[in-house]
Design a protein around this motif. Structure first.
Motif, mmCIF file in Angstrom:
data_model
loop_
_atom_site.group_PDB
_atom_site.id
_atom_site.type_symbol
_atom_site.label_atom_id
_atom_site.label_comp_id
_atom_site.label_asym_id
_atom_site.label_seq_id
_atom_site.Cartn_x
_atom_site.Cartn_y
_atom_site.Cartn_z
ATOM 1 N N PHE A 193 0.934 -1.258 -0.061
ATOM 2 C CA PHE A 193 0.107 -0.111 -0.046
ATOM 3 C C PHE A 193 0.865 1.203 0.047
ATOM 4 N N LEU A 194 1.706 1.320 0.941
ATOM 5 C CA LEU A 194 2.569 2.514 1.001
ATOM 6 C C LEU A 194 3.528 2.760 -0.225
ATOM 7 N N ASP A 195 4.087 1.411 -0.687
ATOM 8 C CA ASP A 195 4.961 1.971 -2.047
ATOM 9 C C ASP A 195 3.772 2.399 -3.163
ATOM 10 N N ALA A 196 2.805 1.707 -3.409
ATOM 11 C CA ALA A 196 2.150 2.214 -4.556
ATOM 12 C C ALA A 196 1.659 3.693 -4.254
ATOM 13 N N TYR A 197 1.439 4.112 -3.085
ATOM 14 C CA TYR A 197 0.922 5.461 -2.734
ATOM 15 C C TYR A 197 2.173 6.208 -3.245
ATOM 16 N N ARG A 198 3.526 6.016 -2.568
ATOM 17 C CA ARG A 198 4.302 6.925 -3.043
ATOM 18 C C ARG A 198 4.809 6.902 -4.444
ATOM 19 N N GLY A 199 4.697 5.544 -5.025
ATOM 20 C CA GLY A 199 4.904 5.351 -6.660
ATOM 21 C C GLY A 199 4.167 6.222 -7.374
ATOM 22 N N ALA A 200 2.709 6.608 -6.789
ATOM 23 C CA ALA A 200 1.989 7.445 -7.613
ATOM 24 C C ALA A 200 2.078 8.941 -7.141
ATOM 25 N N ASP A 201 3.108 9.204 -6.596
ATOM 26 C CA ASP A 201 3.359 10.736 -6.201
ATOM 27 C C ASP A 201 2.568 11.144 -5.180
ATOM 28 N N GLY A 202 1.923 10.307 -4.254
ATOM 29 C CA GLY A 202 1.245 10.858 -2.934
ATOM 30 C C GLY A 202 1.723 11.808 -2.197
ATOM 31 N N PRO A 203 1.218 12.830 -1.657
ATOM 32 C CA PRO A 203 1.882 13.979 -0.937
ATOM 33 C C PRO A 203 2.005 13.828 0.353
ATOM 34 N N ALA A 204 1.350 12.894 0.901
ATOM 35 C CA ALA A 204 1.296 12.878 2.416
ATOM 36 C C ALA A 204 2.538 12.499 3.253
ATOM 37 N N VAL A 205 3.460 11.737 2.325
ATOM 38 C CA VAL A 205 4.518 11.226 3.033
ATOM 39 C C VAL A 205 5.817 11.292 1.932
ATOM 40 N N GLY A 206 6.986 11.591 2.456
ATOM 41 C CA GLY A 206 8.151 11.761 1.562
ATOM 42 C C GLY A 206 8.852 10.263 1.430
ATOM 43 N N ASP A 207 10.180 10.400 0.980
ATOM 44 C CA ASP A 207 10.645 9.182 0.830
ATOM 45 C C ASP A 207 11.407 8.469 2.044
ATOM 46 N N GLY A 208 11.356 9.412 3.132
ATOM 47 C CA GLY A 208 12.317 8.986 4.319
ATOM 48 C C GLY A 208 11.304 7.949 5.067
ATOM 49 N N ASP A 209 11.447 7.836 6.591
ATOM 50 C CA ASP A 209 10.635 7.321 7.300
ATOM 51 C C ASP A 209 9.439 7.874 7.404
ATOM 52 N N PRO A 210 8.016 7.081 7.053
ATOM 53 C CA PRO A 210 6.942 7.858 6.989
ATOM 54 C C PRO A 210 6.147 7.813 8.525
ATOM 55 N N TRP A 211 6.999 7.195 9.471
ATOM 56 C CA TRP A 211 6.300 7.173 10.799
ATOM 57 C C TRP A 211 6.200 8.557 11.654
ATOM 58 N N PRO A 212 7.023 9.252 11.528
ATOM 59 C CA PRO A 212 7.020 10.642 12.187
ATOM 60 C C PRO A 212 5.703 11.220 11.782
ATOM 61 N N VAL A 213 5.306 11.404 10.492
ATOM 62 C CA VAL A 213 4.103 11.993 9.919
ATOM 63 C C VAL A 213 2.678 11.360 10.310
ATOM 64 N N LEU A 214 2.921 9.771 10.124
ATOM 65 C CA LEU A 214 1.711 9.079 10.089
ATOM 66 C C LEU A 214 1.343 8.753 11.548
ATOM 67 N N GLU A 215 2.313 8.563 12.670
ATOM 68 C CA GLU A 215 2.145 8.102 13.834
ATOM 69 C C GLU A 215 0.716 8.633 14.656
ATOM 70 N N PRO A 216 0.593 10.115 14.565
ATOM 71 C CA PRO A 216 -0.573 10.744 15.225
ATOM 72 C C PRO A 216 -1.752 10.148 14.803
ATOM 73 N N PHE A 217 -1.855 10.017 13.472
ATOM 74 C CA PHE A 217 -3.012 9.746 12.871
ATOM 75 C C PHE A 217 -3.385 7.966 12.958
ATOM 76 N N ALA A 218 -2.361 7.505 12.977
ATOM 77 C CA ALA A 218 -2.284 6.140 13.196
ATOM 78 C C ALA A 218 -2.835 5.724 14.584
ATOM 79 N N ARG A 219 -2.625 6.506 15.776
ATOM 80 C CA ARG A 219 -3.061 6.222 17.007
ATOM 81 C C ARG A 219 -4.450 6.615 16.899
ATOM 82 N N ALA A 220 -4.699 7.852 16.358
ATOM 83 C CA ALA A 220 -6.270 8.157 16.084
ATOM 84 C C ALA A 220 -7.039 7.190 15.566
ATOM 85 N N ALA A 221 -6.558 6.554 14.422
ATOM 86 C CA ALA A 221 -7.330 5.829 13.972
ATOM 87 C C ALA A 221 -7.567 4.315 14.827
#
Length: 243
Positions: A193-221
């Motif tokens: 899922f994550l590789d396909a999102y990045r491969g399609a130029d999704g703007p939510a996360v860059g090329d590095g570790d996605p967890w600093p960005v996603l961690e708050p929303f992962a916890r909320a979910a």
């Protein structure tokens, strides 16, 4: 059929009648229907505006094939690419913020589990608002999971526009990220899922570790899901680890 959101679904032949949750704003819903009708990523409604039925509002949709709960055939890569395309679509000028934070608030209000409540109390500020300074602001589905995919004319589209709006696209990656961290999604599926999102130029996360960005929303979910599924031991254990 009644959903957890309070909406009611009735299928009549090849038409889906959706009676939306009480209190939904019909003007906002009309804007969302217009966006869906023009979008290449969203299922198009059969009517341009909702119709009032008593105190509720109804919309009509074509009946589509939904994702079957078969672990060997879940379309994670297709979902990642589809979300990336949605996040790159132009932001409509009249579109309000997405409904993710409000969904979270409604879920937390309904739970009586003290572990879930403590986990909710410890969530960071970012999850209580639709977007944050310094983050991208894009079109956001607002309630993404694989159950929100429908196949029409041989291609997957996103369904359910009730929480569609503008905000941080990381919101839409929060549930897959949180369920992966809780042990509910296998590593291969998450990375597909994550590789396909990045491969399609999704703007939510860059090329590095996605967890600093996603961690708050992962916890909320996870907190939101645990509020809806109080008997799920994996979700409750993940909430306990947050506390």
């Amino acid at each position: 059929m009644q959903t957890r959101s309070g909406a009611e679904i009735v299928i009549d032949g090849d038409v889906v009648h959706k009676l939306h949750r009480p209190g939904i704003n019909p003007r906002d819903l009309t804007v969302r229907l217009g966006v869906a009708a023009r979008s290449d990523c969203l299922l198009s409604p059969l009517q341009p505006a909702p119709v009032r039925i008593g105190e509720r509002w109804r919309t009509l949709w074509p009946l589509v094939e939904v994702v079957e709960p078969q672990p060997d055939s879940l379309p994670w890569a297709e979902a990642g690419r589809l979300l990336a395309r949605l996040h790159r679509e132009p932001r409509p000028s009249r579109m309000g913020v997405h409904g993710g934070p409000q969904r979270l608030r409604r879920a937390v209000r309904t739970t009586g589990d003290p572990v879930v409540r403590r986990a909710a109390a410890g969530l960071p500020d970012a999850v209580w608002r639709a977007g944050s300074p310094g983050r991208p602001a894009t079109l956001v589905h607002g309630d993404f999971h694989l159950g929100q995919l429908g196949r029409a004319d041989g291609r997957w589209l996103l369904i359910d526009v009730d929480d569609l709006g503008v905000g941080d696209p990381a919101w839409d990656l929060g549930r897959p990220a949180g369920f992966w961290a809780a042990g509910l999604i296998p590593d291969d599926d998450w990375h597909r899922f994550l590789d396909a999102y990045r491969g399609a130029d999704g703007p939510a996360v860059g090329d590095g570790d996605p967890w600093p960005v996603l961690e708050p929303f992962a916890r909320a979910a996870v907190v939101q899901a645990a509020a809806h599924h109080p008997d799920d031991e994996l979700l409750l254990a993940a909430c306990a680890r947050m506390v």
